[in-house]
Design a protein around this motif. Structure first.
Motif, PDB file in Angstrom:
ATOM      1  N   GLN A  31      18.207  73.675 -32.850  1.00 52.41           N
ATOM      2  CA  GLN A  31      17.140  72.831 -32.337  1.00 52.41           C
ATOM      3  C   GLN A  31      16.105  72.562 -33.415  1.00 52.41           C
ATOM      4  O   GLN A  31      15.765  73.435 -34.200  1.00 52.41           O
ATOM      5  N   VAL A  32      15.637  71.329 -33.441  1.00 56.50           N
ATOM      6  CA  VAL A  32      14.590  70.928 -34.366  1.00 56.50           C
ATOM      7  C   VAL A  32      13.523  70.184 -33.578  1.00 56.50           C
ATOM      8  O   VAL A  32      13.842  69.291 -32.790  1.00 56.50           O
ATOM      9  N   GLN A  33      12.284  70.536 -33.789  1.00 58.35           N
ATOM     10  CA  GLN A  33      11.169  69.806 -33.192  1.00 58.35           C
ATOM     11  C   GLN A  33      10.480  69.017 -34.294  1.00 58.35           C
ATOM     12  O   GLN A  33      10.216  69.549 -35.370  1.00 58.35           O
ATOM     13  N   LEU A  34      10.184  67.764 -34.000  1.00 63.78           N
ATOM     14  CA  LEU A  34       9.601  66.867 -35.000  1.00 63.78           C
ATOM     15  C   LEU A  34       8.270  66.319 -34.497  1.00 63.78           C
ATOM     16  O   LEU A  34       8.183  65.871 -33.341  1.00 63.78           O
ATOM     17  N   VAL A  35       7.262  66.324 -35.364  1.00 61.30           N
ATOM     18  CA  VAL A  35       5.947  65.803 -35.014  1.00 61.30           C
ATOM     19  C   VAL A  35       5.479  64.870 -36.129  1.00 61.30           C
ATOM     20  O   VAL A  35       5.306  65.301 -37.274  1.00 61.30           O
ATOM     21  N   GLU A  36       5.274  63.601 -35.769  1.00 61.57           N
ATOM     22  CA  GLU A  36       4.814  62.612 -36.744  1.00 61.57           C
ATOM     23  C   GLU A  36       3.292  62.539 -36.764  1.00 61.57           C
ATOM     24  O   GLU A  36       2.630  62.830 -35.769  1.00 61.57           O
ATOM     25  N   SER A  37       2.767  62.100 -37.903  1.00 65.50           N
ATOM     26  CA  SER A  37       1.331  61.864 -38.041  1.00 65.50           C
ATOM     27  C   SER A  37       1.121  60.841 -39.148  1.00 65.50           C
ATOM     28  O   SER A  37       2.048  60.518 -39.897  1.00 65.50           O
ATOM     29  N   GLY A  38      -0.101  60.318 -39.228  1.00 61.43           N
ATOM     30  CA  GLY A  38      -0.458  59.429 -40.326  1.00 61.43           C
ATOM     31  C   GLY A  38      -0.528  57.957 -39.971  1.00 61.43           C
ATOM     32  O   GLY A  38      -0.889  57.141 -40.824  1.00 61.43           O
ATOM     33  N   TYR A  84      21.573  60.076 -34.334  1.00 61.05           N
ATOM     34  CA  TYR A  84      20.589  61.109 -34.664  1.00 61.05           C
ATOM     35  C   TYR A  84      20.317  61.963 -33.423  1.00 61.05           C
ATOM     36  O   TYR A  84      20.209  61.453 -32.317  1.00 61.05           O
ATOM     37  N   ASP A  85      20.177  63.262 -33.637  1.00 62.08           N
ATOM     38  CA  ASP A  85      20.110  64.207 -32.532  1.00 62.08           C
ATOM     39  C   ASP A  85      18.686  64.522 -32.074  1.00 62.08           C
ATOM     40  O   ASP A  85      18.468  64.838 -30.905  1.00 62.08           O
ATOM     41  N   TYR A  86      17.734  64.476 -32.987  1.00 63.60           N
ATOM     42  CA  TYR A  86      16.372  64.917 -32.671  1.00 63.60           C
ATOM     43  C   TYR A  86      15.372  63.836 -33.065  1.00 63.60           C
ATOM     44  O   TYR A  86      15.517  63.196 -34.113  1.00 63.60           O
ATOM     45  N   TRP A  87      14.346  63.698 -32.215  1.00 65.62           N
ATOM     46  CA  TRP A  87      13.349  62.638 -32.412  1.00 65.62           C
ATOM     47  C   TRP A  87      11.946  63.180 -32.184  1.00 65.62           C
ATOM     48  O   TRP A  87      11.731  64.056 -31.343  1.00 65.62           O
ATOM     49  N   GLY A  88      10.998  62.628 -32.927  1.00 71.06           N
ATOM     50  CA  GLY A  88       9.599  62.903 -32.660  1.00 71.06           C
ATOM     51  C   GLY A  88       9.076  61.965 -31.590  1.00 71.06           C
ATOM     52  O   GLY A  88       9.811  61.126 -31.058  1.00 71.06           O
ATOM     53  N   GLN A  89       7.781  62.092 -31.297  1.00 69.13           N
ATOM     54  CA  GLN A  89       7.173  61.284 -30.235  1.00 69.13           C
ATOM     55  C   GLN A  89       6.695  59.931 -30.741  1.00 69.13           C
ATOM     56  O   GLN A  89       6.378  59.043 -29.951  1.00 69.13           O
ATOM     57  N   GLY A  90       6.643  59.770 -32.050  1.00 71.61           N
ATOM     58  CA  GLY A  90       6.250  58.496 -32.632  1.00 71.61           C
ATOM     59  C   GLY A  90       4.793  58.441 -33.037  1.00 71.61           C
ATOM     60  O   GLY A  90       3.939  59.137 -32.473  1.00 71.61           O
ATOM     61  N   THR A  91       4.502  57.624 -34.041  1.00 71.94           N
ATOM     62  CA  THR A  91       3.133  57.368 -34.478  1.00 71.94           C
ATOM     63  C   THR A  91       2.968  55.860 -34.672  1.00 71.94           C
ATOM     64  O   THR A  91       3.834  55.207 -35.246  1.00 71.94           O
ATOM     65  N   TRP A 139      13.557  57.562 -40.839  1.00 68.58           N
ATOM     66  CA  TRP A 139      12.472  56.916 -40.101  1.00 68.58           C
ATOM     67  C   TRP A 139      13.032  55.657 -39.438  1.00 68.58           C
ATOM     68  O   TRP A 139      13.754  54.882 -40.070  1.00 68.58           O
ATOM     69  N   PHE A 140      12.661  55.493 -38.172  1.00 66.94           N
ATOM     70  CA  PHE A 140      12.977  54.290 -37.410  1.00 66.94           C
ATOM     71  C   PHE A 140      11.666  53.701 -36.916  1.00 66.94           C
ATOM     72  O   PHE A 140      10.631  54.360 -36.919  1.00 66.94           O
ATOM     73  N   ARG A 141      11.717  52.465 -36.458  1.00 65.19           N
ATOM     74  CA  ARG A 141      10.530  51.862 -35.850  1.00 65.19           C
ATOM     75  C   ARG A 141      10.950  50.962 -34.703  1.00 65.19           C
ATOM     76  O   ARG A 141      12.081  50.460 -34.655  1.00 65.19           O
ATOM     77  N   GLN A 142      10.016  50.785 -33.784  1.00 64.43           N
ATOM     78  CA  GLN A 142      10.279  49.938 -32.633  1.00 64.43           C
ATOM     79  C   GLN A 142       9.029  49.157 -32.280  1.00 64.43           C
ATOM     80  O   GLN A 142       7.981  49.739 -31.973  1.00 64.43           O
ATOM     81  N   ALA A 172       4.526  48.570 -35.567  1.00 62.96           N
ATOM     82  CA  ALA A 172       5.508  49.170 -34.669  1.00 62.96           C
ATOM     83  C   ALA A 172       5.149  50.623 -34.425  1.00 62.96           C
ATOM     84  O   ALA A 172       4.259  51.180 -35.080  1.00 62.96           O
ATOM     85  N   LEU A 173       5.871  51.230 -33.503  1.00 63.41           N
ATOM     86  CA  LEU A 173       5.824  52.677 -33.315  1.00 63.41           C
ATOM     87  C   LEU A 173       6.891  53.271 -34.221  1.00 63.41           C
ATOM     88  O   LEU A 173       8.060  52.877 -34.140  1.00 63.41           O
ATOM     89  N   TYR A 174       6.475  54.173 -35.097  1.00 63.74           N
ATOM     90  CA  TYR A 174       7.384  54.741 -36.084  1.00 63.74           C
ATOM     91  C   TYR A 174       7.830  56.137 -35.649  1.00 63.74           C
ATOM     92  O   TYR A 174       6.991  56.980 -35.299  1.00 63.74           O
ATOM     93  N   TYR A 175       9.136  56.358 -35.700  1.00 65.33           N
ATOM     94  CA  TYR A 175       9.733  57.615 -35.266  1.00 65.33           C
ATOM     95  C   TYR A 175      10.422  58.313 -36.435  1.00 65.33           C
ATOM     96  O   TYR A 175      11.100  57.675 -37.250  1.00 65.33           O
ATOM     97  N   CYS A 176      10.300  59.628 -36.449  1.00 70.03           N
ATOM     98  CA  CYS A 176      11.048  60.479 -37.352  1.00 70.03           C
ATOM     99  C   CYS A 176      12.284  60.982 -36.601  1.00 70.03           C
ATOM    100  O   CYS A 176      12.195  61.291 -35.403  1.00 70.03           O
ATOM    101  N   ALA A 177      13.421  61.041 -37.278  1.00 66.74           N
ATOM    102  CA  ALA A 177      14.658  61.477 -36.633  1.00 66.74           C
ATOM    103  C   ALA A 177      15.436  62.400 -37.561  1.00 66.74           C
ATOM    104  O   ALA A 177      15.369  62.276 -38.785  1.00 66.74           O
TER     105      ALA A 177
END
Length: 125
Positions: free
Chosen positions: A1-8, A112-119, A36-39, A92-97
């Motif tokens: 398991q990996v937890q991801l938290v974006e900032s910036g 991709y298996d793990y995602w952050g909440q987005g910034t 990094w992905f964006r939406q 956009a909302l940028y996500y780390c994966a």
């Protein structure tokens, strides 16, 4: 398991810069390919940049080549996205994966298996 938290993320004028960070917790961060992905509203999630587990190889969407740089620090379990010469269309909302090392080179979000909440990144004209 990996937890991801974006900032910036934030609001910046066109032509400006932002640096996004992704802090990972969990085991074996250095074994994961990162991206990094964006939406944007009303659009599908799209690949922005990727980096392999060692950090020696990177890949970019054509729309950001020459403007964005992805990097990672396996000692600090972090991934960064330096964004320069920002344009309104980068809003956009940028996500780390994170994904297994075999994911390296994939631009498909489903791999991709793990995602952050987005910034949120907003670029004004």
């Amino acid at each position: 398991q990996v937890q991801l938290v974006e900032s910036g993320g934030g609001l910046v004028q066109a032509g400006g810069s932002l640096r996004l960070s992704c802090a990972a917790s969990g085991r074996s961060f250095s074994s994961y390919a990162m991206a990094w992905f964006r939406q944007a509203p009303g659009k599908e999630r799209e690949f922005v940049a990727g980096i392999n587990s060692s950090g020696r190889s990177t890949d970019y969407a054509d729309s950001v080549k020459g403007r964005f740089t992805i990097s990672r620090d396996n000692g600090k379990n972090t991934v960064h996205l330096q964004m320069n010469s920002l344009k309104p269309e980068d809003t956009a909302l940028y996500y780390c994966a994170a994904g297994g090392f075999r994911v390296w080179g994939s631009t498909a979000p489903g791999n991709y298996d793990y995602w952050g909440q987005g910034t949120q990144v907003t670029v004004s004209s």
